[in-house]
Design a protein around this motif. Structure first.
Motif, PDB file in Angstrom:
ATOM      1  N   SER A  62      -8.110  -1.230  -7.699  1.00 26.12           N
ATOM      2  CA  SER A  62      -7.601  -2.016  -6.575  1.00 26.12           C
ATOM      3  C   SER A  62      -7.351  -1.142  -5.357  1.00 26.12           C
ATOM      4  CB  SER A  62      -6.302  -2.730  -6.982  1.00 26.12           C
ATOM      5  OG  SER A  62      -5.741  -3.419  -5.894  1.00 26.12           O
ATOM      6  N   VAL A  63      -6.766   0.036  -5.571  1.00 22.86           N
ATOM      7  CA  VAL A  63      -6.502   0.950  -4.463  1.00 22.86           C
ATOM      8  C   VAL A  63      -7.812   1.439  -3.857  1.00 22.86           C
ATOM      9  CG1 VAL A  63      -5.538   3.196  -3.840  1.00 22.86           C
ATOM     10  CG2 VAL A  63      -4.266   1.675  -5.356  1.00 22.86           C
ATOM     11  N   ALA A  64      -8.768   1.823  -4.708  1.00 18.55           N
ATOM     12  CA  ALA A  64     -10.052   2.327  -4.212  1.00 18.55           C
ATOM     13  C   ALA A  64     -10.797   1.263  -3.415  1.00 18.55           C
ATOM     14  CB  ALA A  64     -10.897   2.816  -5.387  1.00 18.55           C
ATOM     15  N   GLU A  65     -10.824   0.037  -3.928  1.00 18.11           N
ATOM     16  CA  GLU A  65     -11.534  -1.037  -3.227  1.00 18.11           C
ATOM     17  C   GLU A  65     -10.878  -1.350  -1.888  1.00 18.11           C
ATOM     18  OE1 GLU A  65     -11.487  -4.200  -6.017  1.00 18.11           O
ATOM     19  OE2 GLU A  65     -12.946  -3.260  -7.377  1.00 18.11           O
ATOM     20  N   ALA A 184       1.627  -2.331  -3.081  1.00 20.10           N
ATOM     21  CA  ALA A 184       1.362  -0.943  -2.713  1.00 20.10           C
ATOM     22  C   ALA A 184      -0.126  -0.651  -2.702  1.00 20.10           C
ATOM     23  CB  ALA A 184       2.072  -0.001  -3.685  1.00 20.10           C
ATOM     24  N   SER A 185      -0.884  -1.318  -3.569  1.00 19.40           N
ATOM     25  CA  SER A 185      -2.324  -1.080  -3.628  1.00 19.40           C
ATOM     26  C   SER A 185      -3.026  -1.473  -2.337  1.00 19.40           C
ATOM     27  CB  SER A 185      -2.941  -1.858  -4.799  1.00 19.40           C
ATOM     28  OG  SER A 185      -2.387  -1.447  -6.029  1.00 19.40           O
ATOM     29  N   LYS A 186      -2.427  -2.376  -1.592  1.00 22.00           N
ATOM     30  CA  LYS A 186      -3.029  -2.814  -0.332  1.00 22.00           C
ATOM     31  C   LYS A 186      -2.284  -2.273   0.886  1.00 22.00           C
ATOM     32  CE  LYS A 186      -4.999  -7.136  -2.117  1.00 22.00           C
ATOM     33  NZ  LYS A 186      -4.751  -6.830  -3.535  1.00 22.00           N
ATOM     34  N   ASN A 187      -0.973  -2.182   0.795  1.00 22.89           N
ATOM     35  CA  ASN A 187      -0.170  -1.805   1.950  1.00 22.89           C
ATOM     36  C   ASN A 187       1.016  -0.971   1.486  1.00 22.89           C
ATOM     37  OD1 ASN A 187       0.941  -1.619   4.478  1.00 22.89           O
ATOM     38  ND2 ASN A 187       1.660  -3.730   4.565  1.00 22.89           N
ATOM     39  N   PRO A 193      -3.456   1.965   1.517  1.00 18.97           N
ATOM     40  CA  PRO A 193      -3.486   1.661   0.080  1.00 18.97           C
ATOM     41  C   PRO A 193      -2.898   2.841  -0.698  1.00 18.97           C
ATOM     42  CG  PRO A 193      -5.585   1.132   1.110  1.00 18.97           C
ATOM     43  CD  PRO A 193      -4.792   1.872   2.129  1.00 18.97           C
ATOM     44  N   THR A 194      -2.006   2.550  -1.621  1.00 19.06           N
ATOM     45  CA  THR A 194      -1.266   3.615  -2.300  1.00 19.06           C
ATOM     46  C   THR A 194      -1.320   3.440  -3.809  1.00 19.06           C
ATOM     47  OG1 THR A 194       0.248   3.869  -0.424  1.00 19.06           O
ATOM     48  CG2 THR A 194       0.996   4.697  -2.548  1.00 19.06           C
ATOM     49  N   LEU A 195      -1.754   4.508  -4.490  1.00 18.23           N
ATOM     50  CA  LEU A 195      -1.737   4.536  -5.952  1.00 18.23           C
ATOM     51  C   LEU A 195      -0.395   5.123  -6.374  1.00 18.23           C
ATOM     52  CD1 LEU A 195      -3.268   4.224  -8.693  1.00 18.23           C
ATOM     53  CD2 LEU A 195      -3.929   6.626  -8.425  1.00 18.23           C
TER      54      LEU A 195
END
Length: 523
Positions: A62-65, A184-187, A193-195
């Motif tokens: 999700s973070v990578a995309e 977090a994965s998007k914002n 995007p944050t893992l």
């Protein structure tokens, strides 16, 4: 450990694995591509070890995309905040094997092209260990660094460990939830995007990347392979942090810690977890699915038995009161609901009858899914589990004169500014207050903002003004005190550092000891 060590390899050789010793014990680590890393996490069924148990491969993808879609570089955040008195496994890992955690985080950063790595901690010992580990690798937060890496130190609070709280603090705000649901994965950090995942999760990923999914799967259960780090305390002779393969009987772990042969109950998953009774203990094994099936919870890996000679409702009341005090104080269901639930449980113990029981159940239902973070949900789950698990004792208190047993206080809590008893590696950060906050009455105009931001210190009187002119600041509220000083519209508040190391004269500017105030002011 039980069986062969993985995360705890080398612990019998040295107290802390510095980089050379880490490489001797674990060997070098080859980089992996993003999809390779996601497939590895999926094959070993790696889930977050901080409590929520979200599949790591889904978070990674999700973070990578999101980063590719937006054309921005992601951020990697290691959550080493461990602010529950019953949990110490991440503290042990950071203090003794920090490079194993960094291995997993750096694997992800390189695979996704991240240029920022932040490790969130709440303890002085973990801050020292992780900062030393970054220095040993030549990593720093310099603007010209290929990867900017730093440690974010936050106060010891239950809500500090929430992902949204950690991200908010990294961005320069207070370490409390922002009051809205964010992904977090998007914002995440800085809007990127944050893992973000737990310290043990990254360490497990590093182990799997070294030995491969097949060998990793040879340990533990086929559907939940590998090992689990547990913190075992409560009514035990030997409180411990222990690494065990999944599939080990829960009763065996309790036996190793010296728990009563027939415990009255076992709290699984910590203070946002669930109780299971003595009969169920014999059926449970250490795995997420097994504990869920018997009504328990793996959560953050905390296991707490209590003996037959203590009142389980009284023990639970102490925890419920502490959970209420740990509210961030910014949403009604948590700030008002959790104290009401604790008072209801106290009414039951004091002979409040069926009405008190129904009140507790009603409040627990009302706070769920209505807060700004998971704290009210987890606290409500704990209360509901207490009512469900100890029906005989509940009946004795509701319908009779009580169970007749005292409260032994075996569940560890932060109390009176001291570290919790009965648990390894207690929190040195919960010492005496180091600051005092003052109200300048020549400036105060009764705006009341101080009471909203810092309810631990300020309450408003009938005239709308604070009821105290000066007060000690609890160490866990230092960041909130600094925020109150900054936000006072009349500039009527000031903080003075009272620690022995403080040499500077008093001033009308906020000051925090150990350099933390300078960093906060710089933000």
């Amino acid at each position: 450990m039980v069986g062969l060590p993985q995360l705890t390899s080398g612990f019998d050789l040295v107290d802390r694995l510095d980089l050379p010793m880490h490489l001797k014990v674990h060997g070098p680590l080859e980089p992996l591509g993003g999809e390779q890393l996601a497939q590895l996490a999926e094959r070993i069924n790696l889930r977050g070890r901080g409590g929520a148990g979200f599949p790591f491969h889904k978070k990674l993808r999700s973070v990578a995309e999101s980063a590719i879609k937006r054309g921005v570089r992601p951020v990697v955040v290691v959550n080493g905040s461990e602010d529950e008195p019953a949990c110490r496994k991440d503290t042990v890992l950071i203090n003794r094997a920090p490079h194993l955690i960094l291995d997993g985080a750096l694997l992800c950063a390189e695979a996704m092209g991240a240029r920022t790595l932040v490790v969130g901690v709440t303890r002085e010992s973990t801050q020292r260990s992780m900062e030393a580990a970054l220095a040993e690798r030549g990593l720093n937060n310099g603007r010209r660094s290929a990867l900017r890496a730093r440690v974010q130190r936050n106060p010891v609070r239950m809500v500090t460990g929430a992902a949204a709280s950690l991200i908010r603090s990294i961005d320069g705000g207070p370490a409390i939830p922002p009051g809205r649901k964010v992904s977090a994965s998007k914002n995440g950090v800085g809007g990127a995007p944050t893992l973000l995942s737990n310290a043990e999760t990254f360490a497990q990923l590093a182990i799997a990347a070294r030995i491969g999914p097949e060998r990793y799967g040879n340990t533990g259960l086929y559907d939940e392979p590998g090992t689990v780090m547990l913190t075992v305390s409560g009514a035990v002779a030997r409180p411990m942090v222990i690494e065990v393969p999944t599939g080990v009987p829960l009763r065996y772990v309790l036996q190793l810690a010296g728990a009563p042969p027939v415990p009255q109950g076992v709290l699984t998953g910590g203070y946002h977890g669930k109780w299971i009774d003595a009969a169920t203990v014999n059926e449970a094994i250490i795995s997420r699915n097994s504990l869920d099936a018997v009504g328990g919870s793996l959560g953050a890996g905390a296991i707490l038995p209590i003996s037959q000679d203590t009142c389980p409702l009284g023990e639970s009341l102490r925890v419920a009161q502490w959970l209420a005090e740990e509210s961030a104080g910014q949403c009604g269901p948590c700030y008002l609901g959790l104290p009401a639930a604790a008072r209801g449980l106290e009414d039951i113990l004091n002979g409040g009858g069926p009405a008190a029981l129904e009140a507790v159940k009603q409040v627990a239902r009302n706070v769920k899914r209505r807060g700004a973070c998971s704290h009210p949900d987890g606290s409500a789950m704990f209360l509901e589990s207490t009512v469900k698990a100890f029906t005989d004792d509940l009946a004795a208190h509701v319908l009779g004169n009580g169970c007749g047993r005292p409260v032994a206080g075996v569940l560890p809590l932060f109390e009176g500014g001291r570290a919790p008893t009965g648990i390894p590696g207690g929190g040195e950060e919960n010492g005496p207050s180091r600051q005092k906050i003052y109200v300048d009455w020549t400036l105060c105009r009764g705006h009341g903002l101080c009471a909203d931001i810092l309810p631990e210190v300020f309450q408003l009187g009938a005239d709308g003004f604070p009821t105290v002119a000066q007060a000690q600041v609890p160490r866990l509220a230092e960041a909130k005190a600094l925020r109150a000083v900054r936000r006072c519209p009349a500039l009527a508040l000031r903080i003075e550092d009272e620690s022995p190391q403080a040499k500077a004269p008093s001033r009308n500017l906020p000051v925090l000891s150990q350099g933390r105030g300078r960093r906060a002011l710089g933000r």
